[in-house]
Scaffold this active site. Structure first.
Site, PDB file in Angstrom:
ATOM      1  N   GLY A 206       0.829  -1.209   0.000  1.00  0.00           N
ATOM      2  CA  GLY A 206       0.000   0.000   0.000  1.00  0.00           C
ATOM      3  C   GLY A 206       0.858   1.251   0.000  1.00  0.00           C
ATOM      4  O   GLY A 206       2.091   1.186  -0.083  1.00  0.00           O
ATOM      5  N   PHE A 207       0.202   2.362   0.127  1.00  0.00           N
ATOM      6  CA  PHE A 207       0.896   3.656   0.104  1.00  0.00           C
ATOM      7  C   PHE A 207       1.930   3.743   1.243  1.00  0.00           C
ATOM      8  O   PHE A 207       3.148   3.779   0.992  1.00  0.00           O
ATOM      9  CB  PHE A 207      -0.158   4.773   0.163  1.00  0.00           C
ATOM     10  CG  PHE A 207       0.346   6.092   0.649  1.00  0.00           C
ATOM     11  CD1 PHE A 207       1.469   6.678   0.080  1.00  0.00           C
ATOM     12  CD2 PHE A 207      -0.302   6.757   1.684  1.00  0.00           C
ATOM     13  CE1 PHE A 207       1.938   7.896   0.536  1.00  0.00           C
ATOM     14  CE2 PHE A 207       0.155   7.971   2.142  1.00  0.00           C
ATOM     15  CZ  PHE A 207       1.284   8.539   1.576  1.00  0.00           C
TER      16      PHE A 207
ATOM     17  N   THR B 175      -6.285  -2.868  -1.993  1.00  0.00           N
ATOM     18  CA  THR B 175      -6.198  -1.443  -2.366  1.00  0.00           C
ATOM     19  C   THR B 175      -4.758  -1.028  -2.651  1.00  0.00           C
ATOM     20  O   THR B 175      -4.500   0.133  -2.946  1.00  0.00           O
ATOM     21  CB  THR B 175      -6.763  -0.542  -1.238  1.00  0.00           C
ATOM     22  OG1 THR B 175      -6.047  -0.822  -0.023  1.00  0.00           O
ATOM     23  CG2 THR B 175      -8.235  -0.778  -1.024  1.00  0.00           C
TER      24      THR B 175
ATOM     25  N   SER C  76      -5.103  -2.442   5.693  1.00  0.00           N
ATOM     26  CA  SER C  76      -6.494  -1.981   5.810  1.00  0.00           C
ATOM     27  C   SER C  76      -6.759  -0.948   4.728  1.00  0.00           C
ATOM     28  O   SER C  76      -5.952  -0.034   4.545  1.00  0.00           O
ATOM     29  CB  SER C  76      -6.764  -1.305   7.163  1.00  0.00           C
ATOM     30  OG  SER C  76      -8.046  -0.690   7.137  1.00  0.00           O
TER      31      SER C  76
ATOM     32  N   LYS D 222     -13.236  -6.760   8.802  1.00  0.00           N
ATOM     33  CA  LYS D 222     -12.509  -8.021   8.992  1.00  0.00           C
ATOM     34  C   LYS D 222     -11.009  -7.793   9.165  1.00  0.00           C
ATOM     35  O   LYS D 222     -10.385  -8.412  10.023  1.00  0.00           O
ATOM     36  CB  LYS D 222     -12.777  -8.977   7.817  1.00  0.00           C
ATOM     37  CG  LYS D 222     -14.167  -9.592   7.893  1.00  0.00           C
ATOM     38  CD  LYS D 222     -14.487 -10.459   6.699  1.00  0.00           C
ATOM     39  CE  LYS D 222     -13.840 -11.820   6.771  1.00  0.00           C
ATOM     40  NZ  LYS D 222     -14.305 -12.706   5.678  1.00  0.00           N
TER      41      LYS D 222
ATOM     42  N   GLY E  49      -1.300 -12.691  16.759  1.00  0.00           N
ATOM     43  CA  GLY E  49      -1.026 -14.120  16.950  1.00  0.00           C
ATOM     44  C   GLY E  49       0.368 -14.487  16.476  1.00  0.00           C
ATOM     45  O   GLY E  49       1.122 -15.168  17.187  1.00  0.00           O
TER      46      GLY E  49
ATOM     47  N   TYR F  99     -14.847   1.722   9.572  1.00  0.00           N
ATOM     48  CA  TYR F  99     -13.406   1.983   9.678  1.00  0.00           C
ATOM     49  C   TYR F  99     -13.046   2.401  11.108  1.00  0.00           C
ATOM     50  O   TYR F  99     -12.160   1.824  11.730  1.00  0.00           O
ATOM     51  CB  TYR F  99     -13.037   3.080   8.687  1.00  0.00           C
ATOM     52  CG  TYR F  99     -11.560   3.416   8.618  1.00  0.00           C
ATOM     53  CD1 TYR F  99     -10.639   2.510   8.113  1.00  0.00           C
ATOM     54  CD2 TYR F  99     -11.097   4.666   9.036  1.00  0.00           C
ATOM     55  CE1 TYR F  99      -9.284   2.838   8.037  1.00  0.00           C
ATOM     56  CE2 TYR F  99      -9.752   4.997   8.954  1.00  0.00           C
ATOM     57  CZ  TYR F  99      -8.849   4.081   8.454  1.00  0.00           C
ATOM     58  OH  TYR F  99      -7.515   4.404   8.374  1.00  0.00           O
TER      59      TYR F  99
ATOM     60  N   LYS G  90     -10.827   0.110  13.819  1.00  0.00           N
ATOM     61  CA  LYS G  90      -9.556   0.547  14.391  1.00  0.00           C
ATOM     62  C   LYS G  90      -9.647   0.650  15.910  1.00  0.00           C
ATOM     63  O   LYS G  90      -8.670   0.370  16.614  1.00  0.00           O
ATOM     64  CB  LYS G  90      -9.142   1.891  13.792  1.00  0.00           C
ATOM     65  CG  LYS G  90      -8.771   1.809  12.321  1.00  0.00           C
ATOM     66  CD  LYS G  90      -7.443   1.084  12.100  1.00  0.00           C
ATOM     67  CE  LYS G  90      -7.003   1.165  10.645  1.00  0.00           C
ATOM     68  NZ  LYS G  90      -5.746   0.475  10.391  1.00  0.00           N
TER      69      LYS G  90
ATOM     70  N   THR H 166      -2.086  11.373   6.023  1.00  0.00           N
ATOM     71  CA  THR H 166      -0.736  11.286   5.479  1.00  0.00           C
ATOM     72  C   THR H 166      -0.833  11.215   3.963  1.00  0.00           C
ATOM     73  O   THR H 166      -1.760  10.604   3.430  1.00  0.00           O
ATOM     74  CB  THR H 166      -0.027  10.047   6.059  1.00  0.00           C
ATOM     75  OG1 THR H 166      -0.045  10.159   7.478  1.00  0.00           O
ATOM     76  CG2 THR H 166       1.401   9.928   5.589  1.00  0.00           C
TER      77      THR H 166
HETATM   78  P1  NAD Z   1      -3.478   1.728   1.328  1.00  0.00           P
HETATM   79  O1  NAD Z   1      -4.848   1.333   0.914  1.00  0.00           O
HETATM   80  O2  NAD Z   1      -2.589   2.322   0.295  1.00  0.00           O
HETATM   81  O3  NAD Z   1      -2.713   0.504   1.982  1.00  0.00           O
HETATM   82  C1  NAD Z   1      -3.362  -0.536   2.646  1.00  0.00           C
HETATM   83  C2  NAD Z   1      -2.781  -1.854   2.175  1.00  0.00           C
HETATM   84  O4  NAD Z   1      -3.390  -2.930   2.888  1.00  0.00           O
HETATM   85  C3  NAD Z   1      -3.060  -2.116   0.689  1.00  0.00           C
HETATM   86  O5  NAD Z   1      -1.869  -2.489   0.026  1.00  0.00           O
HETATM   87  C4  NAD Z   1      -4.068  -3.257   0.693  1.00  0.00           C
HETATM   88  O6  NAD Z   1      -3.981  -4.078  -0.456  1.00  0.00           O
HETATM   89  C5  NAD Z   1      -3.682  -3.971   1.977  1.00  0.00           C
HETATM   90  N1  NAD Z   1      -4.752  -4.789   2.542  1.00  0.00           N
HETATM   91  C6  NAD Z   1      -6.028  -4.429   2.803  1.00  0.00           C
HETATM   92  N2  NAD Z   1      -6.722  -5.445   3.336  1.00  0.00           N
HETATM   93  C7  NAD Z   1      -5.845  -6.498   3.403  1.00  0.00           C
HETATM   94  C8  NAD Z   1      -5.960  -7.833   3.855  1.00  0.00           C
HETATM   95  N3  NAD Z   1      -7.121  -8.313   4.344  1.00  0.00           N
HETATM   96  N4  NAD Z   1      -4.867  -8.645   3.788  1.00  0.00           N
HETATM   97  C9  NAD Z   1      -3.681  -8.180   3.297  1.00  0.00           C
HETATM   98  N5  NAD Z   1      -3.527  -6.912   2.849  1.00  0.00           N
HETATM   99  C10 NAD Z   1      -4.603  -6.076   2.914  1.00  0.00           C
HETATM  100  O7  NAD Z   1      -3.656   2.744   2.564  1.00  0.00           O
HETATM  101  P2  NAD Z   1      -2.568   3.553   3.407  1.00  0.00           P
HETATM  102  O8  NAD Z   1      -2.934   4.968   3.355  1.00  0.00           O
HETATM  103  O9  NAD Z   1      -1.210   3.151   3.020  1.00  0.00           O
HETATM  104  O10 NAD Z   1      -2.885   3.021   4.874  1.00  0.00           O
HETATM  105  C11 NAD Z   1      -2.057   2.075   5.506  1.00  0.00           C
HETATM  106  C12 NAD Z   1      -2.485   1.931   6.963  1.00  0.00           C
HETATM  107  O11 NAD Z   1      -2.351   3.182   7.634  1.00  0.00           O
HETATM  108  C13 NAD Z   1      -3.928   1.490   7.135  1.00  0.00           C
HETATM  109  O12 NAD Z   1      -4.011   0.597   8.235  1.00  0.00           O
HETATM  110  C14 NAD Z   1      -4.646   2.777   7.455  1.00  0.00           C
HETATM  111  O13 NAD Z   1      -5.799   2.555   8.232  1.00  0.00           O
HETATM  112  C15 NAD Z   1      -3.584   3.533   8.247  1.00  0.00           C
HETATM  113  N6  NAD Z   1      -3.806   4.983   8.188  1.00  0.00           N
HETATM  114  C16 NAD Z   1      -3.520   5.704   7.066  1.00  0.00           C
HETATM  115  C17 NAD Z   1      -3.756   7.082   7.049  1.00  0.00           C
HETATM  116  C18 NAD Z   1      -3.414   7.936   5.855  1.00  0.00           C
HETATM  117  O14 NAD Z   1      -3.650   9.133   5.907  1.00  0.00           O
HETATM  118  N7  NAD Z   1      -2.856   7.446   4.785  1.00  0.00           N
HETATM  119  C19 NAD Z   1      -4.307   7.695   8.170  1.00  0.00           C
HETATM  120  C20 NAD Z   1      -4.620   6.924   9.269  1.00  0.00           C
HETATM  121  C21 NAD Z   1      -4.349   5.565   9.289  1.00  0.00           C
END
Ligand code: NAD
Length: 313
Positions: free
Chosen positions: A11-12, A36, A76, A92, A103, A146, A150, A176
């Site tokens: 992810g990002f 995602t 997520s 989930k 775990g 969401y 969390k 972010t």
């Molecule tokens: P993103 O969607 O780019 O990255 C999330 C990654 O999780 C993706 O690569 C997706 O494929 C993977 N993923 C989702 N469900 C999955 C599963 N069941 N099994 C395996 N992989 C799974 O989003 P992001 O912005 O990079 O966010 C990353 C984390 O940081 C998340 O937990 C998000 O809640 C948290 N977060 C991000 C922000 C933000 O501003 N970017 C703010 C608060 C929290």
């Protein structure tokens, strides 16, 4: 050599973390089901030693052969657009995915760091939000999938810490942004950049007076690394305390891109937070951390990425 498992690593934010841990000399296992995320984010890492990609849905049992020193649970979906599109997957991965990540950390004697969110504070009645604030969340609203996932993930993490003595950390991440965000993921910054670059109107929800505090990804990654290596168990806010209206962010991006797009206003989605600003005194005190990149600098660093995405589109 330190061995780390990063869930959501394609992810990002996860892809930036994979790169940082590799640069710091760790062995990195990136686990992602690409729901995602995108392989494009980690394409450069496949050529590097000590990088392994495992396509796996972490809501199912996690098995990793060999030892592990740390688990960073970042899997997520995170965009408001996903809250309607992927509600069950979000619940989930926040619940079962966190349980499975804890775990594997317990089994390996590894430290676990949970990516939580400022959304735990919901539509806050205090501004800025300190870690001691319990939040104002609507559990049954569209955003509840969401926010509550969390909040449950934090509760589960603390239960594993207290009951199973797993060494845990919790980061509450505030908005972010940076290279690697999906251009169509529905979040404010990708949407404004892509609209400005494609000379389409910028869609601002409500009158744009709601506030956000935007943090550049390199600052977040630095804070996450410091938190993982600290001995602080409770949640820690990481965000940039410079508070801006959404309209202000749209105008800055328009100016930076040099676009002639107009700004149009759309109905505010339900439970949209009116204000959002981190209180970062705890991170400053225990991690010696403060953001270094100003919003204007960060947006400028992000522009070339979205320019390339717009050309590809
Ligand atoms: P993103 O969607 O780019 O990255 C999330 C990654 O999780 C993706 O690569 C997706 O494929 C993977 N993923 C989702 N469900 C999955 C599963 N069941 N099994 C395996 N992989 C799974 O989003 P992001 O912005 O990079 O966010 C990353 C984390 O940081 C998340 O937990 C998000 O809640 C948290 N977060 C991000 C922000 C933000 O501003 N970017 C703010 C608060 C929290």
């Amino acid at each position: 050599m330190r061995r780390v498992l990063i869930t959501g690593g394609a992810g990002f934010i996860g892809s930036h973390l994979c790169r940082r841990f590799l640069d710091d000399g760790a062995d990195v296992i990136c686990m992602d089901n690409l729901l995602t995320g995108r392989l494009q984010n980690i394409e450069d890492l496949f050529r590097r030693d000590h990088f392994t990609f495992v396509k796996h849905n972490v809501t199912n049992y996690i098995h990793v052969p060999g030892p592990l020193d740390a688990v960073l649970h970042f899997a997520s979906p995170a965009s408001p657009a996903d809250f309607e599109r992927l509600p069950i997957q979000i619940l989930k991965v926040g619940a079962l995915g966190t349980h499975n990540s804890l775990g594997v950390a317990k089994e390996k004697g590894a430290r676990l760091l949970l990516a939580s969110t400022s959304e735990c504070y919901g539509d806050p009645e205090v501004n800025p939000q300190p870690e001691s604030y319990w939040g104002n969340v609507n559990p049954i609203g569209i955003r509840g999938v969401y926010d509550e996932a969390k909040r449950f993930a934090e509760a589960m993490t603390m239960a594993y810490h207290r009951y199973h003595k797993v060494d845990t950390r919790i980061v509450r991440i505030f908005n972010t942004y940076g290279p690697g965000m999906r251009p169509d993921d529905g979040r404010m910054i990708p949407a404004f950049f892509m609209q400005a670059l494609q000379n389409e109107p910028l869609t601002v929800f409500g009158d744009g007076s709601q506030t956000r505090s935007i943090n550049f990804v390199s600052d977040l990654v630095e804070g996450v690394v410091r938190l993982l290596d600290s001995d602080y168990v409770g949640p820690v806010n990481l965000g940039n305390p410079i508070e801006m209206s959404v309209l202000d962010v749209a105008q800055r991006i328009l100016k930076l891109v040099g676009s002639g797009s107009e700004i149009v206003f759309r109905e505010l989605p339900p439970d949209d937070p009116k204000v959002r600003r981190p209180d970062i005194r705890l991170a400053q005190e225990i991690l010696g951390w403060s953001p270094r990149v100003t919003p204007d600098e960060g947006l400028e660093l992000t522009l070339p990425y979205f320019r390339a995405e717009a050309e590809r589109a």
